[in-house]
Design an enzyme around this catalytic site. Sequence first.
Site, PDB file in Angstrom:
ATOM      1  CG  ASN A  84      -1.799  -1.055   1.068  1.00  9.83           C
ATOM      2  OD1 ASN A  84      -2.645  -1.244   0.193  1.00  9.83           O
ATOM      3  ND2 ASN A  84      -1.989  -1.950   2.303  1.00  9.83           N
ATOM      4  CB  SER A 109       5.000   9.271   8.762  1.00 14.32           C
ATOM      5  OG  SER A 109       4.585   8.963  10.210  1.00 14.32           O
ATOM      6  CE1 TYR A 145       2.071   4.906   7.910  1.00 13.33           C
ATOM      7  CE2 TYR A 145       3.422   5.861   9.691  1.00 13.33           C
ATOM      8  CZ  TYR A 145       2.659   6.059   8.525  1.00 13.33           C
ATOM      9  OH  TYR A 145       1.934   7.235   8.480  1.00 13.33           O
ATOM     10  CE  LYS A 149       3.203   7.096   5.100  1.00 12.85           C
ATOM     11  NZ  LYS A 149       2.169   7.595   3.950  1.00 12.85           N
TER      12      LYS A 149
END
Lengths: 246, 246
Positions: A84, A109, A145, A149
């Site tokens: 994703n 982020s 995560y 990013k």
Amino acid sequence: MDDPVLLTGAAGRVGRAILGDLGGEYEWRLLDREPPTEEPDHEYVVADITDEEAVREAMENVGAVVHLAGDPRPEAPWDSVLANNIDGTHTVLAAAVEAGVEKFVFASSNHAVGAYEFGRDPHIYRTESEFRLDGTELPRPKNVYGVSKAAGETLGRYFHDVYDLSVVCVRIGNLTKGHPPVDYERGQAMWLSYRDCAHLFDCCLRADYDFEIVYGISDNDRKYYSIERAREVLGYDPQDNSAEHD
Amino acid sequence: MDDPVLLTGAAGRVGRAILGDLGGEYEWRLLDREPPTEEPDHEYVVADITDEEAVREAMENVGAVVHLAGDPRPEAPWDSVLANNIDGTHTVLAAAVEAGVEKFVFASSNHAVGAYEFGRDPHIYRTESEFRLDGTELPRPKNVYGVSKAAGETLGRYFHDVYDLSVVCVRIGNLTKGHPPVDYERGQAMWLSYRDCAHLFDCCLRADYDFEIVYGISDNDRKYYSIERAREVLGYDPQDNSAEHD
């Protein structure tokens, strides 16, 4: 920006903060994999960014992209962020270049640099600390995560360098509607208010730049992210400060 | 290093350079998706690094990993580098941490920073140029192969910061057996001889470090990559120089 602005992940929290203040400022084309929960005020495409064909269609006539879509969970597993966030961002960037899009705003982020806090926590969250990250430092994620990013930022750099797309990556702090609790030091240092968030993305859509990495936080007394680059290049002028409670 | 050293992508060019000089120095466990073309001198596992179960098995009792496997083509398409280089490197790193491996040497590439050459080419390839990259700069790939190598570095950083694995990323220049042609300026600046390559990976297996990004080139008169960090941290002492022809 007269052409439509494609907002991916429009139904998420950052999307809502942006649309709340800027709904009337641009001709928005919203994209989300979730259908709208009420009648939308703008064109709305239900599609997953991992669907190349759907993304290519949604990119038609678009002048700028604000790319928020992806798995937003800091604890998301590798397979999900790989598909994703990394592959998805490549799909959106490639379609943007193919469609002749001029500007690309990428929601990165604070998690891309989370491990800088190791061994420096909690003193870097305090007003007296002068430790600052400014966007020129290498990524140091503390979860996959954050790895995803950072990879999105590098993809942005590549699509800028090779295809001349203007790209700005916003390392978003902690976006919350209300002030963070007084005793949550990290949250105070990272706070981004809804109105500062909308203003920052507005700046990203209006300013001229080549490739930038900026931090997205309010003008908090406590901070360990510099907002100087965002001020200089984008004209960011935040109105909120986690230390100023009503 | 008494425990076996797992060498992924062992049948490739870098693997051959390493084994040519260091074949007798370590207890090697070779891994490649291609079966050996002749009777191998070492334990040899035929497996693809995208096969998690096979990688986990190959990691048993391993003390250090030299991770070379991946699609080596600078022109490789996105789908291949996503699966083989990004996801594959995650698989090998995760298995290494799970198996209690101490050191991880990652074959990164000059392609992670190829776009720094844009607008600076060819003068940065010349002896008089003082422009240097030293490994602290952000990646600037000029192809998606380079994006995938930068992502591998960030994965290494994450597995170091969170799981305490010692990781060194070697941004390998142009590895060729003979000297690069005199009129190929870029090749001269980037040259890594076979014996310097083997020596550098030997240093990576012997030295102590936390997380490092170093450049892998010989001590060329022409260079725009600094080898100071490799000298300081790893004890790298290259013997070759593209300017010194026999």
